[in-house]
Design a protein around this motif. Structure first.
Motif, PDB file in Angstrom:
ATOM      1  N   ALA A 190       0.710  -1.168  -0.026  1.00  8.93           N
ATOM      2  CA  ALA A 190      -0.057  -0.136  -0.103  1.00  8.93           C
ATOM      3  C   ALA A 190       1.008   1.308   0.008  1.00  8.93           C
ATOM      4  CB  ALA A 190      -0.800   0.097   1.302  1.00  8.93           C
ATOM      5  N   GLN A 191       0.385   2.398  -0.602  1.00 10.16           N
ATOM      6  CA  GLN A 191       1.049   3.483  -0.661  1.00 10.16           C
ATOM      7  C   GLN A 191       1.075   4.243   0.857  1.00 10.16           C
ATOM      8  OE1 GLN A 191      -1.553   3.086  -2.330  1.00 10.16           O
ATOM      9  NE2 GLN A 191      -1.375   2.991  -4.379  1.00 10.16           N
ATOM     10  N   SER A 192       2.351   4.820   1.160  1.00  7.50           N
ATOM     11  CA  SER A 192       2.269   5.405   2.160  1.00  7.50           C
ATOM     12  C   SER A 192       3.304   6.656   2.388  1.00  7.50           C
ATOM     13  CB  SER A 192       2.865   4.303   3.412  1.00  7.50           C
ATOM     14  OG  SER A 192       4.194   4.102   3.296  1.00  7.50           O
ATOM     15  N   VAL A 193       3.281   7.368   3.123  1.00  7.04           N
ATOM     16  CA  VAL A 193       4.112   8.714   3.271  1.00  7.04           C
ATOM     17  C   VAL A 193       4.792   8.628   4.741  1.00  7.04           C
ATOM     18  CG1 VAL A 193       4.459  10.928   3.214  1.00  7.04           C
ATOM     19  CG2 VAL A 193       3.040   9.838   1.625  1.00  7.04           C
ATOM     20  N   THR A 194       5.920   8.846   5.000  1.00  9.59           N
ATOM     21  CA  THR A 194       6.467   8.870   6.249  1.00  9.59           C
ATOM     22  C   THR A 194       7.377  10.367   6.466  1.00  9.59           C
ATOM     23  OG1 THR A 194       6.858   6.523   6.327  1.00  9.59           O
ATOM     24  CG2 THR A 194       7.997   7.765   7.876  1.00  9.59           C
ATOM     25  N   GLN A 195       6.744  10.836   7.742  1.00 13.97           N
ATOM     26  CA  GLN A 195       7.718  12.009   7.968  1.00 13.97           C
ATOM     27  C   GLN A 195       8.153  11.599   9.381  1.00 13.97           C
ATOM     28  OE1 GLN A 195       3.907  14.832   6.638  1.00 13.97           O
ATOM     29  NE2 GLN A 195       5.751  16.039   7.176  1.00 13.97           N
ATOM     30  N   PRO A 196       9.525  11.349   9.483  1.00 14.39           N
ATOM     31  CA  PRO A 196       9.918  11.007  10.702  1.00 14.39           C
ATOM     32  C   PRO A 196       9.870  12.011  11.795  1.00 14.39           C
ATOM     33  CG  PRO A 196      11.722  11.028   9.048  1.00 14.39           C
ATOM     34  CD  PRO A 196      10.159  11.431   8.426  1.00 14.39           C
ATOM     35  N   TYR A 205       5.679   4.057  -2.895  1.00 14.49           N
ATOM     36  CA  TYR A 205       4.846   3.998  -4.075  1.00 14.49           C
ATOM     37  C   TYR A 205       5.310   3.452  -5.186  1.00 14.49           C
ATOM     38  CZ  TYR A 205       1.055   5.808  -7.092  1.00 14.49           C
ATOM     39  OH  TYR A 205      -0.182   5.798  -8.131  1.00 14.49           O
ATOM     40  N   GLY A 206       4.612   2.510  -6.059  1.00 17.48           N
ATOM     41  CA  GLY A 206       5.105   1.834  -7.189  1.00 17.48           C
ATOM     42  C   GLY A 206       5.458   2.313  -8.189  1.00 17.48           C
ATOM     43  N   ALA A 207       4.519   3.300  -8.892  1.00 21.68           N
ATOM     44  CA  ALA A 207       4.729   4.243  -9.960  1.00 21.68           C
ATOM     45  C   ALA A 207       5.470   5.351  -9.684  1.00 21.68           C
ATOM     46  CB  ALA A 207       3.690   4.134 -10.557  1.00 21.68           C
ATOM     47  N   THR A 208       5.641   6.222 -10.747  1.00 15.33           N
ATOM     48  CA  THR A 208       6.023   7.721 -10.520  1.00 15.33           C
ATOM     49  C   THR A 208       5.248   8.362  -9.754  1.00 15.33           C
ATOM     50  OG1 THR A 208       7.042   7.483 -12.756  1.00 15.33           O
ATOM     51  CG2 THR A 208       6.895   9.528 -12.034  1.00 15.33           C
ATOM     52  N   PRO A 209       5.830   8.940  -8.664  1.00 18.84           N
ATOM     53  CA  PRO A 209       4.809   9.487  -7.827  1.00 18.84           C
ATOM     54  C   PRO A 209       4.555  11.177  -8.038  1.00 18.84           C
ATOM     55  CG  PRO A 209       7.081   9.513  -6.673  1.00 18.84           C
ATOM     56  CD  PRO A 209       7.108   8.918  -8.060  1.00 18.84           C
ATOM     57  N   TYR A 210       3.455  11.496  -7.747  1.00 21.24           N
ATOM     58  CA  TYR A 210       3.237  12.766  -7.634  1.00 21.24           C
ATOM     59  C   TYR A 210       2.957  13.487  -6.337  1.00 21.24           C
ATOM     60  CZ  TYR A 210       1.146  12.416 -12.540  1.00 21.24           C
ATOM     61  OH  TYR A 210       1.070  12.145 -13.788  1.00 21.24           O
ATOM     62  N   THR A 226      -2.523   8.934  -4.572  1.00 23.48           N
ATOM     63  CA  THR A 226      -2.459   7.434  -4.565  1.00 23.48           C
ATOM     64  C   THR A 226      -3.719   6.949  -5.198  1.00 23.48           C
ATOM     65  OG1 THR A 226      -3.739   7.581  -2.450  1.00 23.48           O
ATOM     66  CG2 THR A 226      -1.233   7.518  -2.624  1.00 23.48           C
ATOM     67  N   GLY A 227      -4.428   7.623  -6.351  1.00 29.43           N
ATOM     68  CA  GLY A 227      -5.363   6.990  -6.735  1.00 29.43           C
ATOM     69  C   GLY A 227      -5.745   7.995  -8.303  1.00 29.43           C
ATOM     70  N   SER A 228      -6.560   7.310  -9.113  1.00 30.69           N
ATOM     71  CA  SER A 228      -6.997   7.797 -10.286  1.00 30.69           C
ATOM     72  C   SER A 228      -7.949   8.972 -10.252  1.00 30.69           C
ATOM     73  CB  SER A 228      -7.935   6.854 -11.194  1.00 30.69           C
ATOM     74  OG  SER A 228      -9.073   6.256 -10.220  1.00 30.69           O
ATOM     75  N   ALA A 229      -8.527   9.062  -9.034  1.00 27.05           N
ATOM     76  CA  ALA A 229      -9.272  10.429  -8.715  1.00 27.05           C
ATOM     77  C   ALA A 229      -8.314  11.634  -8.179  1.00 27.05           C
ATOM     78  CB  ALA A 229     -10.375  10.010  -7.695  1.00 27.05           C
ATOM     79  N   ARG A 230      -7.004  11.037  -8.004  1.00 32.50           N
ATOM     80  CA  ARG A 230      -6.012  12.060  -7.488  1.00 32.50           C
ATOM     81  C   ARG A 230      -6.151  12.274  -6.021  1.00 32.50           C
ATOM     82  NH1 ARG A 230      -7.035  11.491 -12.545  1.00 32.50           N
ATOM     83  NH2 ARG A 230      -8.174  13.385 -12.825  1.00 32.50           N
ATOM     84  N   GLN A 231      -6.578  11.312  -5.300  1.00 33.23           N
ATOM     85  CA  GLN A 231      -6.936  11.648  -3.970  1.00 33.23           C
ATOM     86  C   GLN A 231      -5.531  11.379  -3.296  1.00 33.23           C
ATOM     87  OE1 GLN A 231      -7.924   8.982  -5.798  1.00 33.23           O
ATOM     88  NE2 GLN A 231      -8.618   7.088  -4.850  1.00 33.23           N
ATOM     89  N   LEU A 232      -5.123  11.991  -2.083  1.00 34.93           N
ATOM     90  CA  LEU A 232      -3.943  12.084  -1.474  1.00 34.93           C
ATOM     91  C   LEU A 232      -3.950  11.070  -0.264  1.00 34.93           C
ATOM     92  CD1 LEU A 232      -3.715  15.960  -1.826  1.00 34.93           C
ATOM     93  CD2 LEU A 232      -2.411  14.239  -3.022  1.00 34.93           C
ATOM     94  N   THR A 233      -2.623  10.630  -0.233  1.00 29.34           N
ATOM     95  CA  THR A 233      -1.993  10.049   0.964  1.00 29.34           C
ATOM     96  C   THR A 233      -1.228  10.962   1.791  1.00 29.34           C
ATOM     97  OG1 THR A 233      -2.478   7.795   0.485  1.00 29.34           O
ATOM     98  CG2 THR A 233      -1.343   8.193   2.308  1.00 29.34           C
ATOM     99  N   PHE A 234      -1.315  11.337   2.957  1.00 28.57           N
ATOM    100  CA  PHE A 234      -0.480  12.481   3.793  1.00 28.57           C
ATOM    101  C   PHE A 234       0.319  11.465   4.743  1.00 28.57           C
ATOM    102  CE2 PHE A 234      -2.203  16.655   2.628  1.00 28.57           C
ATOM    103  CZ  PHE A 234      -3.369  16.336   2.185  1.00 28.57           C
TER     104      PHE A 234
END
Lengths: 113, 114
Positions: free
Chosen positions: A1-7, A27-32, A95-103
């Protein structure tokens, strides 16, 4: 699953000092990628974004960020911090086709006079 | 230019009461719309998104629902609020059918369930 880490949950710097906020993504593909800033009780304001091309992107308020694919990082930097930069900073990835964001969970920045 | 309006700014509601938060976007058409929640001391969690009228996708099963009755209107609802529904709710939009687009956020609604 896609994730973002701010340590770094909380960072304190003196006014005029340089700043670097860390962000790592999975993230598996080229990230935005995005950095947003939030003042207390307010919505989010976009600082900068990376879609493709030059890996060093410039944003508003003197911020910049560098995309490093090999490190899966998108760290935010500012050479000289101002007291008005005190806020919470969020890194995010589409993280999705609707350009939803994972923070990421955010980094709270305190600026000392 | 495009603007996003979200109201109310603050809301205090008793447990078990209904909820309706409204978000409207001006100056664009066919936007993607989103509801995020920010719980105290935590990051932002996507609750719902919509790519068109009547099309709602839920990211997290919970006590809330969303509706999109018009192209630029997005409503977050609950029939009976729980204490755990307290938080800061943010509406956002992005340009539909556009890959290279950022999300634009409203000013948020601070919901306290008592």
């Amino acid at each position: 699953a896609q994730s973002v880490t701010q340590p770094d949950i909380h960072i304190t710097v003196s006014e005029g000092a340089s700043l670097e906020l860390r962000c790592n993504y999975s993230y598996g593909a080229t990230p935005y990628l995005f950095w947003y800033v939030q003042s207390p009780g307010q919505g989010l304001q976009l600082l900068l974004k990376y879609f493709s091309g030059d890996t060093l992107v410039q944003g508003i308020k003197g911020f910049e960020a560098e995309f490093k694919r090999s490190q899966s990082s998108f760290n935010l930097r500012k050479p000289s911090v101002h007291w008005s930069d005190a806020a919470e900073y969020f890194c995010a990835v589409v993280t999705g086709s609707a350009r939803q964001l994972t923070f990421g969970s955010g980094t709270q920045l305190t600026v000392l006079p | 230019s495009q603007t996003i309006h979200q109201w109310p700014a603050t809301l205090v509601q008793p447990v078990g009461s209904p909820l309706s938060l409204e978000c409207t976007v001006e100056g664009t058409s066919n936007p993607n719309l989103y509801w995020y929640r920010q719980a105290a001391g935590r990051g932002l969690q996507l609750l719902f998104y919509s790519v068109g009228i009547g099309q709602i996708s839920s990211e997290v099963p919970q006590n809330l629902s969303a509706s999109r009755p018009q192209d630029r209107q997005f409503i977050l609802s609950s029939k009976k609020l729980l204490l755990s529904d307290s938080g800061f709710y943010l509406c956002a939009w992005s340009r539909g059918q556009t890959m290279n687009t950022e999300a634009f956020f409203g000013q948020g609604t601070r919901l306290t369930v008592v």
